[in-house]
Design an enzyme around this catalytic site. Structure first.
Site, PDB file in Angstrom:
ATOM      1  N   SER A  69      -2.418  -8.197   3.284  1.00 16.06           N
ATOM      2  CA  SER A  69      -2.873  -7.859   4.694  1.00 16.06           C
ATOM      3  C   SER A  69      -3.145  -9.222   5.097  1.00 16.06           C
ATOM      4  CB  SER A  69      -4.270  -7.177   4.712  1.00 16.06           C
ATOM      5  OG  SER A  69      -3.877  -5.813   3.862  1.00 16.06           O
ATOM      6  N   HIS A  81       0.971  -1.284   0.005  1.00 11.87           N
ATOM      7  CA  HIS A  81       0.091   0.035  -0.082  1.00 11.87           C
ATOM      8  C   HIS A  81       0.856   1.289   0.005  1.00 11.87           C
ATOM      9  CE1 HIS A  81      -2.746  -2.830   2.335  1.00 11.87           C
ATOM     10  NE2 HIS A  81      -3.407  -2.430   1.286  1.00 11.87           N
ATOM     11  N   GLN A  93     -18.279  -6.036  -0.204  1.00 14.27           N
ATOM     12  CA  GLN A  93     -17.487  -6.851  -0.884  1.00 14.27           C
ATOM     13  C   GLN A  93     -17.305  -8.183  -0.448  1.00 14.27           C
ATOM     14  OE1 GLN A  93     -14.286  -3.851  -1.164  1.00 14.27           O
ATOM     15  NE2 GLN A  93     -13.057  -5.695  -1.387  1.00 14.27           N
ATOM     16  N   LYS A 125      -1.385  -7.082  -7.410  1.00 15.33           N
ATOM     17  CA  LYS A 125      -1.773  -8.360  -6.920  1.00 15.33           C
ATOM     18  C   LYS A 125      -3.249  -8.844  -6.973  1.00 15.33           C
ATOM     19  CE  LYS A 125      -2.075  -9.078  -2.445  1.00 15.33           C
ATOM     20  NZ  LYS A 125      -3.255 -10.009  -2.178  1.00 15.33           N
TER      21      LYS A 125
END
Ligand code: PAF
Length: 301
Positions: A197, A37, A61, A160
């Site tokens: 993450s 990020h 989502q 990614k």
């Protein structure tokens, strides 16, 4: 860095910036920031006058309640990382301000769960699409809302989530917003694991084994020089599925590949022959389960 929680405050700041003719860069995130990020934020700071970083875990989502609950929320640490980055690159940045937008769910969706649904045709019929019904529509809803609030000239997304970039490109065509989509390369740990993450959820043993995903993909890229598409696909899936039989896998852990597809870099449609890929070539996209954590990665051919 200034933290903003209210949509109206963000709109006000954007309005003032636009009046001054400033260019705005948007970096949408769900927080739990890592170097990947930060590389997007750094690029945005170097290419725009004002940068908006959103940190919002978007419930619509997630098609799996447990996944949503388990999603790491580390807002204080995130804001600290952003401040440190700003300091670190102060002399190279074009931007004179950074707004960290950290809305609540109510603030983003004041009328409750949004009713709008987006469709992306063949792009969402492959890979993540059928496995995560509603996911890309949920991404599109929040990204459009962020576009409306931040009115960016440029929006930064990590490669990614390769399919997500194709979806956002298609969204921009549908809604006809003149926003430049800036795809940014994956940032990897020294051992090759793509930063994510979700890596925070890997046990030490799984973390030790996870770099084999990238190592396998890198070997696949070499094989692509002389092997057929289907043979490369089969080799990647077999290599990971049988990894624990051949290597000393910590705690007997196993990779469980969910898919590995070799697709055209833009249309995301699977190719059967290397020549079928368009001008941007082919990309291999993988999803693998390891010790209860779902990891994704890509390789460019
Ligand atoms: O890639 C993500 O982190 C999310 O899907 C995004 C783009 C921030 C939308 O919630």
């Amino acid at each position: 860095m200034k933290q903003i929680q209210k949509a109206a405050d963000l709109q006000q700041a954007v309005h003032e910036a636009k009046d001054k003719g400033l260019e705005i860069g948007l970096v949408p995130t769900m927080g739990a920031l890592h170097e990947g990020h930060l590389s997007l934020i750094e690029r945005a700071l170097k290419e725009n006058d004002l940068v908006v970083v959103s940190l919002f875990v978007n419930p619509i989502q997630f098609n799996n309640k447990e996944d949503l609950e388990k999603y790491p929320r580390t807002i204080d640490a995130d804001l600290e990382l952003i401040k440190n980055l700003e300091l670190r690159i102060k002399n190279e940045a074009k931007a004179s301000a950074l707004l960290a937008f950290t809305p609540t769910v109510n603030e983003m969706y004041p009328d409750g769960e949004p009713k709008e649904v987006y469709h992306f045709g063949p792009i969402e019929e492959v890979m993540e699409g059928p496995r995560r019904p509603g996911h890309f529509s949920g991404v599109a809803v929040v990204v459009r809302r962020l576009f409306d609030l931040a009115q960016p000239h440029r929006a930064y997304f990590g490669e990614k989530d390769y399919q997500q970039i194709a979806v956002i490109r298609n969204l921009l065509e549908q809604i006809k917003y003149p926003i430049e989509l800036v795809p940014c390369p994956i940032v990897r740990a020294d051992d090759g694991l793509a930063l994510s993450s979700r890596n925070m959820r890997l046990s030490p043993a799984a973390r030790q084994m996870a770099p084999a995903i990238n190592a396998t993909l890198e070997q696949a890229a070499e094989m692509a020089e002389y092997e057929e598409v289907d043979d490369v696909k089969e080799w990647v899936l077999d290599t990971l599925a049988s990894y624990h039989e051949i290597n000393d896998s910590p705690n007997g852990l196993k990779f469980e590949p969910e898919y590995f597809e070799i697709v055209d870099a833009i249309t995301l449609q699977p190719i059967a022959d290397w020549d079928e890929a368009g001008e941007l070539g082919a990309v291999g996209c993988i999803a693998v389960w390891l010790d209860g954590v779902r990891l994704i990665d890509i390789v460019k051919f």
